[in-house]
Design a protein around this motif. Sequence first.
Motif, PDB file in Angstrom:
ATOM      1  N   ARG A 121       0.825  -1.210   0.000  1.00 16.68           N
ATOM      2  CA  ARG A 121       0.000   0.000   0.000  1.00 16.68           C
ATOM      3  C   ARG A 121       0.861   1.263   0.000  1.00 16.68           C
ATOM      4  NH1 ARG A 121      -2.940  -0.825   4.838  1.00 16.68           N
ATOM      5  NH2 ARG A 121      -1.066  -0.128   5.882  1.00 16.68           N
ATOM      6  N   ASN A 122       1.837   1.311   0.876  1.00 15.70           N
ATOM      7  CA  ASN A 122       2.698   2.482   0.950  1.00 15.70           C
ATOM      8  C   ASN A 122       3.636   2.574  -0.249  1.00 15.70           C
ATOM      9  OD1 ASN A 122       2.183   4.089   3.470  1.00 15.70           O
ATOM     10  ND2 ASN A 122       2.349   2.054   4.373  1.00 15.70           N
ATOM     11  N   ASP A 123       4.040   1.442  -0.797  1.00 19.09           N
ATOM     12  CA  ASP A 123       4.806   1.469  -2.043  1.00 19.09           C
ATOM     13  C   ASP A 123       4.021   2.181  -3.143  1.00 19.09           C
ATOM     14  OD1 ASP A 123       7.146   0.157  -1.258  1.00 19.09           O
ATOM     15  OD2 ASP A 123       6.343  -1.829  -1.722  1.00 19.09           O
ATOM     16  N   LEU A 124       2.729   1.921  -3.220  1.00 20.34           N
ATOM     17  CA  LEU A 124       1.890   2.523  -4.260  1.00 20.34           C
ATOM     18  C   LEU A 124       1.724   4.022  -4.051  1.00 20.34           C
ATOM     19  CD1 LEU A 124      -0.745  -0.299  -4.330  1.00 20.34           C
ATOM     20  CD2 LEU A 124       0.750   0.308  -6.224  1.00 20.34           C
ATOM     21  N   ILE A 125       1.557   4.424  -2.810  1.00 20.28           N
ATOM     22  CA  ILE A 125       1.428   5.850  -2.519  1.00 20.28           C
ATOM     23  C   ILE A 125       2.720   6.578  -2.871  1.00 20.28           C
ATOM     24  CG2 ILE A 125       1.074   7.541  -0.682  1.00 20.28           C
ATOM     25  CD1 ILE A 125      -1.430   5.924  -1.552  1.00 20.28           C
ATOM     26  N   ARG A 126       3.845   5.954  -2.547  1.00 17.96           N
ATOM     27  CA  ARG A 126       5.126   6.573  -2.892  1.00 17.96           C
ATOM     28  C   ARG A 126       5.341   6.569  -4.405  1.00 17.96           C
ATOM     29  NH1 ARG A 126       9.949   4.292   0.567  1.00 17.96           N
ATOM     30  NH2 ARG A 126       9.335   2.368  -0.474  1.00 17.96           N
ATOM     31  N   ARG A 127       4.818   5.569  -5.090  1.00 20.59           N
ATOM     32  CA  ARG A 127       4.952   5.522  -6.551  1.00 20.59           C
ATOM     33  C   ARG A 127       4.143   6.619  -7.230  1.00 20.59           C
ATOM     34  NH1 ARG A 127       1.856   0.841  -9.695  1.00 20.59           N
ATOM     35  NH2 ARG A 127       0.192   2.329  -9.181  1.00 20.59           N
ATOM     36  N   ASP A 128       2.905   6.826  -6.808  1.00 21.82           N
ATOM     37  CA  ASP A 128       1.981   7.695  -7.535  1.00 21.82           C
ATOM     38  C   ASP A 128       1.789   9.073  -6.913  1.00 21.82           C
ATOM     39  OD1 ASP A 128       1.708   5.379  -8.966  1.00 21.82           O
ATOM     40  OD2 ASP A 128      -0.477   5.421  -9.033  1.00 21.82           O
ATOM     41  N   GLY A 129       2.072   9.222  -5.633  1.00 25.02           N
ATOM     42  CA  GLY A 129       1.833  10.495  -4.967  1.00 25.02           C
ATOM     43  C   GLY A 129       2.924  11.518  -5.237  1.00 25.02           C
ATOM     44  N   LEU A 130       2.551  12.772  -5.147  1.00 25.22           N
ATOM     45  CA  LEU A 130       3.477  13.893  -5.264  1.00 25.22           C
ATOM     46  C   LEU A 130       3.419  14.712  -3.983  1.00 25.22           C
ATOM     47  CD1 LEU A 130       2.522  15.017  -8.882  1.00 25.22           C
ATOM     48  CD2 LEU A 130       4.646  13.872  -8.222  1.00 25.22           C
ATOM     49  N   ASN A 131       4.459  15.499  -3.745  1.00 22.23           N
ATOM     50  CA  ASN A 131       4.516  16.327  -2.532  1.00 22.23           C
ATOM     51  C   ASN A 131       4.287  15.480  -1.285  1.00 22.23           C
ATOM     52  OD1 ASN A 131       4.802  18.649  -4.195  1.00 22.23           O
ATOM     53  ND2 ASN A 131       2.583  18.741  -4.443  1.00 22.23           N
ATOM     54  N   LEU A 132       4.955  14.352  -1.226  1.00 20.41           N
ATOM     55  CA  LEU A 132       4.757  13.412  -0.124  1.00 20.41           C
ATOM     56  C   LEU A 132       5.252  13.973   1.203  1.00 20.41           C
ATOM     57  CD1 LEU A 132       6.005  10.107  -1.816  1.00 20.41           C
ATOM     58  CD2 LEU A 132       3.658  10.982  -1.729  1.00 20.41           C
ATOM     59  N   ARG A 133       4.462  13.751   2.246  1.00 20.68           N
ATOM     60  CA  ARG A 133       4.887  14.033   3.617  1.00 20.68           C
ATOM     61  C   ARG A 133       4.810  12.736   4.397  1.00 20.68           C
ATOM     62  NH1 ARG A 133       0.992  18.158   5.920  1.00 20.68           N
ATOM     63  NH2 ARG A 133       2.150  17.600   7.805  1.00 20.68           N
ATOM     64  N   PHE A 134       5.906  12.397   5.076  1.00 18.35           N
ATOM     65  CA  PHE A 134       5.998  11.133   5.784  1.00 18.35           C
ATOM     66  C   PHE A 134       5.776  11.316   7.290  1.00 18.35           C
ATOM     67  CE2 PHE A 134       7.478   8.410   2.412  1.00 18.35           C
ATOM     68  CZ  PHE A 134       8.048   9.295   1.500  1.00 18.35           C
ATOM     69  N   ARG A 135       5.317  10.250   7.919  1.00 23.23           N
ATOM     70  CA  ARG A 135       5.209  10.251   9.372  1.00 23.23           C
ATOM     71  C   ARG A 135       6.601  10.440   9.967  1.00 23.23           C
ATOM     72  NH1 ARG A 135       2.066   5.300  11.669  1.00 23.23           N
ATOM     73  NH2 ARG A 135       4.057   4.206  11.522  1.00 23.23           N
ATOM     74  N   ALA A 136       6.679  11.156  11.068  1.00 24.99           N
ATOM     75  CA  ALA A 136       7.961  11.443  11.700  1.00 24.99           C
ATOM     76  C   ALA A 136       8.732  10.153  11.954  1.00 24.99           C
ATOM     77  CB  ALA A 136       7.748  12.193  13.011  1.00 24.99           C
ATOM     78  N   GLY A 137       9.978  10.123  11.524  1.00 27.83           N
ATOM     79  CA  GLY A 137      10.827   8.966  11.742  1.00 27.83           C
ATOM     80  C   GLY A 137      10.673   7.865  10.724  1.00 27.83           C
ATOM     81  N   SER A 138       9.841   8.077   9.698  1.00 26.08           N
ATOM     82  CA  SER A 138       9.599   7.036   8.699  1.00 26.08           C
ATOM     83  C   SER A 138       9.860   7.559   7.298  1.00 26.08           C
ATOM     84  CB  SER A 138       8.138   6.547   8.785  1.00 26.08           C
ATOM     85  OG  SER A 138       7.842   5.638   7.741  1.00 26.08           O
ATOM     86  N   ASP A 139      10.439   6.708   6.460  1.00 22.26           N
ATOM     87  CA  ASP A 139      10.562   6.991   5.037  1.00 22.26           C
ATOM     88  C   ASP A 139       9.514   6.224   4.241  1.00 22.26           C
ATOM     89  OD1 ASP A 139      12.723   8.650   5.434  1.00 22.26           O
ATOM     90  OD2 ASP A 139      14.217   7.093   5.028  1.00 22.26           O
ATOM     91  N   CYS A 140       8.514   5.681   4.946  1.00 18.40           N
ATOM     92  CA  CYS A 140       7.548   4.788   4.314  1.00 18.40           C
ATOM     93  C   CYS A 140       6.112   5.267   4.457  1.00 18.40           C
ATOM     94  CB  CYS A 140       7.688   3.383   4.913  1.00 18.40           C
ATOM     95  SG  CYS A 140       6.487   2.180   4.299  1.00 18.40           S
TER      96      CYS A 140
END
Length: 246
Positions: free
Chosen positions: A108-127
């Motif tokens: 699920r998070n792979d897909l969001i990172r693939r298709d999303g722009l201007n991503l903001r991540f939860r603190a301490g996470s690159d996922c």
Amino acid sequence: MTAVVAGALLTGCEGGLPGDAKASDSAAAPTAPGSGGGTSPLANPEGTKPGLAAITSEQDRAAARRLIEKVSTKGRGPRTGYARDRFGYAWMDSADGVPLARNGCDTRNDLIRRDGLNLRFRAGSDCVVIAMTLHDPYTGTTIEWRKENASEVQVDHVVPLSYSWQMGSSRWPLNKRKQFANDVLNLIPVEGRANSAKRDSGPASWLPPNKRIRCSYAVRVSQVAVKYGLPVTAADKRTMLTQCGG
């Protein structure tokens, strides 16, 4: 059945890939209205590139029809015995044989990172993404998504799990069903309402509201069907060909 990601769309995975946090600095690229944005499925046979761009040239539409012609047909069988867990638990990172698996971030998070722009991540996470901009190919709209309104974006199985069950995946080994459910080729983040309206429909019963990407959608269905040796109904194949000028 189409995968619905409601209140828990972006919870879970803590790991990530080095450097992914830089995606939060990316800018949204200009997108023509209704174009779908991203990449043409003809140039994205593994599904690892973002979006579902429109197919517009006659040369590409002819290539699309040739691909659709490769898909076999059969009648739709019963839904007896279908359950989501027959395809493994949702969004596992351990499905073998698919791109992006076992990278420390769930599907699920792979897909969001693939298709999303201007991503903001939860603190301490690159996922785990908590906010993003999504160009939804199904509706041709741009969604400013926030975790507080999680169901506004859902992840669609282009070929729904329930549909695949009725077309033959009920006889597959479990590992192949896990692969099918988590294969990024078969998954697109889209507007939640559009995904809910689709349910487990084939192309003859449901097509994306955005008419410009319907040929691209037919190509993506065909790519998944050919990869997994999965037939579609004769009505679905006729509809798919029609979307690409056949």
